[in-house]
Structures are given as C-alpha cells and as structure tokens.
Scaffold this motif. Structure first.
Motif, mmCIF file in Angstrom:
data_model
loop_
_atom_site.group_PDB
_atom_site.id
_atom_site.type_symbol
_atom_site.label_atom_id
_atom_site.label_comp_id
_atom_site.label_asym_id
_atom_site.label_seq_id
_atom_site.Cartn_x
_atom_site.Cartn_y
_atom_site.Cartn_z
ATOM 1 N N PHE A 26 0.832 -1.205 0.000
ATOM 2 C CA PHE A 26 0.000 0.000 0.000
ATOM 3 C C PHE A 26 0.870 1.260 0.000
ATOM 4 O O PHE A 26 0.489 2.280 -0.584
ATOM 5 C CB PHE A 26 -0.936 -0.002 1.203
ATOM 6 C CG PHE A 26 -2.023 -1.043 1.137
ATOM 7 C CD1 PHE A 26 -2.765 -1.212 -0.026
ATOM 8 C CD2 PHE A 26 -2.307 -1.854 2.228
ATOM 9 C CE1 PHE A 26 -3.776 -2.162 -0.098
ATOM 10 C CE2 PHE A 26 -3.315 -2.812 2.162
ATOM 11 C CZ PHE A 26 -4.047 -2.965 0.992
ATOM 12 N N ARG A 27 2.019 1.201 0.659
ATOM 13 C CA ARG A 27 2.928 2.357 0.634
ATOM 14 C C ARG A 27 3.527 2.551 -0.755
ATOM 15 O O ARG A 27 3.683 3.692 -1.214
ATOM 16 C CB ARG A 27 4.039 2.174 1.678
ATOM 17 C CG ARG A 27 3.562 2.293 3.118
ATOM 18 C CD ARG A 27 4.728 2.365 4.094
ATOM 19 N NE ARG A 27 4.249 2.508 5.460
ATOM 20 C CZ ARG A 27 4.006 1.492 6.276
ATOM 21 N NH1 ARG A 27 4.231 0.251 5.866
ATOM 22 N NH2 ARG A 27 3.555 1.697 7.496
ATOM 23 N N LEU A 28 3.865 1.449 -1.415
ATOM 24 C CA LEU A 28 4.360 1.550 -2.786
ATOM 25 C C LEU A 28 3.294 2.162 -3.685
ATOM 26 O O LEU A 28 3.590 3.039 -4.508
ATOM 27 C CB LEU A 28 4.765 0.163 -3.300
ATOM 28 C CG LEU A 28 5.164 0.077 -4.779
ATOM 29 C CD1 LEU A 28 6.354 0.986 -5.083
ATOM 30 C CD2 LEU A 28 5.477 -1.369 -5.163
ATOM 31 N N ARG A 29 2.068 1.722 -3.534
ATOM 32 C CA ARG A 29 0.966 2.291 -4.311
ATOM 33 C C ARG A 29 0.815 3.784 -4.028
ATOM 34 O O ARG A 29 0.529 4.578 -4.937
ATOM 35 C CB ARG A 29 -0.335 1.544 -4.010
ATOM 36 C CG ARG A 29 -0.444 0.238 -4.742
ATOM 37 C CD ARG A 29 -1.647 -0.614 -4.388
ATOM 38 N NE ARG A 29 -2.837 0.087 -3.951
ATOM 39 C CZ ARG A 29 -3.991 -0.528 -3.691
ATOM 40 N NH1 ARG A 29 -4.084 -1.850 -3.847
ATOM 41 N NH2 ARG A 29 -5.044 0.152 -3.270
ATOM 42 N N GLY A 30 1.005 4.183 -2.796
ATOM 43 C CA GLY A 30 0.911 5.596 -2.462
ATOM 44 C C GLY A 30 1.949 6.421 -3.190
ATOM 45 O O GLY A 30 1.640 7.510 -3.699
ATOM 46 N N VAL A 46 8.632 -5.154 -4.322
ATOM 47 C CA VAL A 46 9.156 -4.374 -5.448
ATOM 48 C C VAL A 46 8.137 -4.227 -6.574
ATOM 49 O O VAL A 46 8.358 -3.453 -7.505
ATOM 50 C CB VAL A 46 10.462 -4.992 -6.004
ATOM 51 C CG1 VAL A 46 11.582 -4.879 -4.983
ATOM 52 C CG2 VAL A 46 10.253 -6.440 -6.418
ATOM 53 N N SER A 47 7.021 -4.953 -6.494
ATOM 54 C CA SER A 47 5.992 -4.832 -7.523
ATOM 55 C C SER A 47 4.690 -5.394 -6.977
ATOM 56 O O SER A 47 4.695 -6.198 -6.043
ATOM 57 C CB SER A 47 6.388 -5.577 -8.800
ATOM 58 O OG SER A 47 6.516 -6.970 -8.562
ATOM 59 N N ALA A 48 3.580 -4.993 -7.578
ATOM 60 C CA ALA A 48 2.283 -5.496 -7.116
ATOM 61 C C ALA A 48 1.202 -5.162 -8.135
ATOM 62 O O ALA A 48 1.319 -4.192 -8.895
ATOM 63 C CB ALA A 48 1.920 -4.896 -5.756
ATOM 64 N N VAL A 49 0.150 -5.975 -8.131
ATOM 65 C CA VAL A 49 -1.033 -5.703 -8.941
ATOM 66 C C VAL A 49 -2.232 -6.318 -8.225
ATOM 67 O O VAL A 49 -2.090 -7.304 -7.495
ATOM 68 C CB VAL A 49 -0.879 -6.268 -10.372
ATOM 69 C CG1 VAL A 49 -0.816 -7.798 -10.353
ATOM 70 C CG2 VAL A 49 -1.992 -5.787 -11.288
ATOM 71 N N ARG A 50 -3.392 -5.730 -8.427
ATOM 72 C CA ARG A 50 -4.608 -6.210 -7.775
ATOM 73 C C ARG A 50 -5.536 -6.848 -8.800
ATOM 74 O O ARG A 50 -5.728 -6.314 -9.895
ATOM 75 C CB ARG A 50 -5.326 -5.041 -7.086
ATOM 76 C CG ARG A 50 -6.616 -5.432 -6.381
ATOM 77 C CD ARG A 50 -7.204 -4.244 -5.646
ATOM 78 N NE ARG A 50 -7.639 -3.176 -6.545
ATOM 79 C CZ ARG A 50 -7.984 -1.959 -6.123
ATOM 80 N NH1 ARG A 50 -7.927 -1.659 -4.833
ATOM 81 N NH2 ARG A 50 -8.376 -1.038 -6.995
#
Length: 293
Positions: A21-25, A65-69
């Motif tokens: 969530f911090r990366l998304r921010g 280091v990466s993410a997707v929903r």
C-alpha cells in the motif's frame, strides 16, 4: 519472486500488504498524481475491502518491489464504478471469466536499470508472468486493465501487447488513463518469458514466502547479543508447521513488550511437548520477529 495474497492468507502477510500500500501511495498518489486517498503514506481504496487477490513481487531480501490487484468483474470494480468515463457510455464489462487488473506498480526507486534480477524490467515482466499464470490457473480467460499510455507501451515492448481496448482514453491526474484487454493464454505467457529470459517458476509457496520474510527481518534486526538468538530463524528448509504459523501471526500482531512476552511465555509453556530441534525452531522464529523495529 511472486506471492499471491488473498482473503485466506492475508493474516500471514500483513507487513507485505502494508509495504504494498505504501508503494501504491508513492506511485499513484505521487508519480502519477491520480486522485487517490493517501493516509499514513498508504493508498487504500474501497475495492481493497472486497477481498481481492494481490499478486506481489518480492526481491531476494523480502522487500515488495511490484504489485497488482485482481478483482472480479461480476461485482463492483474500478472500470465500472470509478473509471466509467473510459467506457464512454458503453455498458461495464462483466463476466465470470474476466478479471479486472489494476494498481500495477513497480518500485523504480529500489530497482535498477537494465534487465538483471534487481531491475525494473525484470520485476515488471516477472509480475506480468505471475499475474497471467495466476489468472489462468484460476480459470480466468481474459483480463481488463486500467493503465496509462506509458504502461501500454511497456506491455507492447514486453511481447505482451493488448489484443484490444475498451472505450476511450481520458485525463487522469498527471497522465491519461485507458482500458486494455489481455487474454490469459499460454502463448502470451511464453512471449513475456522469452522477452525477459525467465524460464523458472516465479512463484513462492506460502511456506517459502514466510521463511524469506522471517529470515530477512532476523538478518536485518538480529541483536548483537547472540545469547538469545544465535542463528536466523527457521533456515532448515522445512515447511512451517501450523503451530509455527500461529506464533508468527501472534508475534506480528504484538504491539507492546507485554504482548511479545506473552507469546514467548506461551512458547515456553508448550516447549516441553516438543523435541529439542522443534524447541529450537519455535524459539528462533518469534525471536526473529520480536527483534523487528
């Protein structure tokens, strides 16, 4: 390295979700300037309360280091409820075999240029492979994804070009947004693998992911006084037992020294029921987490 976090195992990976969530921010609130809600540095929206699946990339040190929903389109989803301007009057896409993929992000601050394991390119392709393979194994045939034109070009360069688009491109923060369609075929996955040179299985099992996170935290935060913790926790490559998972969960939830001590006292109370090797593992596992700052 890819892990999948959903409603069934999210209680084990709370720290990973926090970092995600911090990366998304940083990405969507900062770099892209989208109209999103940021609280305590974290970008979380109403769709995160619908128990979606998250495909998350970790580096060798357990950092996100990466993410997707991934979210079902049969209920509320972003294209129908938030980005409906993209549809330009068309009906929302809804199908049991189509998922919506959103919040695709990569940590460009932590990662490097080039194409090695610690590069933006590698992490991006690994996340593409992980999300496509996860969807395919789950019986999903197509993905609709809301993204910006830069990501559209990344997909095309990675042998992962969309087979179609929905609606029109609309302004969204600092960059425009559009919706693209991807099929979850073996051919598409192999194309990305060939481009990135990734042949191995990109997924971590739940046990492997927990061990990586515990080991990373213990290595970073191990006290200088080794009389209490002489080795990193749980490095014997054996699966975590249900009891170990329980202690990991309880230690992660502990907020005060008293709560930490209660968990350790419980382990001591139960330790007589285990072999010396099991007692060693049980003591090391919570100590690694207890020394987290």
């Amino acid at each position: 390295m890819i892990i999948v976090i959903d409603a069934l195992n999210k209680h084990l990976f709370g720290s990973v979700l926090e970092d995600m969530f911090r990366l998304r921010g940083r990405v969507f609130g900062g770099r892209l300037g989208w109209d999103v809600t940021i609280e305590d540095g974290k970008e979380i929206d109403d769709f995160d309360n619908l128990d979606p699946a998250y495909v998350v990339g970790l580096d060798d040190n357990g950092n996100v280091v990466s993410a997707v929903r991934a979210l079902q389109t049969t209920g509320p989803h972003m294209l129908s409820d938030v980005f409906h301007a993209i549809l330009d009057g068309e009906a929302p896409l809804r199908s049991a075999t189509m998922w919506e993929s959103t919040r695709f992000c990569v940590d460009t601050q932590r990662l490097t240029r080039g194409k090695d394991r610690n590069s933006v390119s590698y992490a991006t392709c690994e996340l593409m492979i992980g999300s496509l393979e996860f969807a395919r194994r789950s019986g999903i045939k197509d993905i609709v994804t809301v993204m910006d034109p830069v990501m559209d070009r990344v997909l095309k360069r990675s042998n992962n070009a969309p087979y179609g688009y929905v609606g029109k491109t609309v302004p969204m923060g600092k960059v425009p947004a559009l919706a693209a369609l991807l099929d979850c075929t073996e051919e598409r996955i192999n194309n990305v693998r060939e481009f990135a040179g990734i042949e191995h299985d990109v997924f971590l099992t739940e046990e492997e992911a927990l061990k990586l996170l515990i080991h990373s935290k213990s290595t970073a935060k191990m006290p200088l006084d080794t009389t209490t913790a002489t080795t990193p926790a749980n490095r014997d490559h054996k699966p975590l037992s249900s009891l170990e998972k329980y202690f990991v969960e309880q230690m992660r939830a502990a907020k005060t020294e008293e709560e930490v001590k209660s968990v350790l006292d419980l382990i001591e109370a139960l330790s007589d029921s285990f072999s010396p090797e099991q007692r060693q593992t049980l003591r090391q596992t919570p100590w690694a987490l207890a020394n987290e700052a």
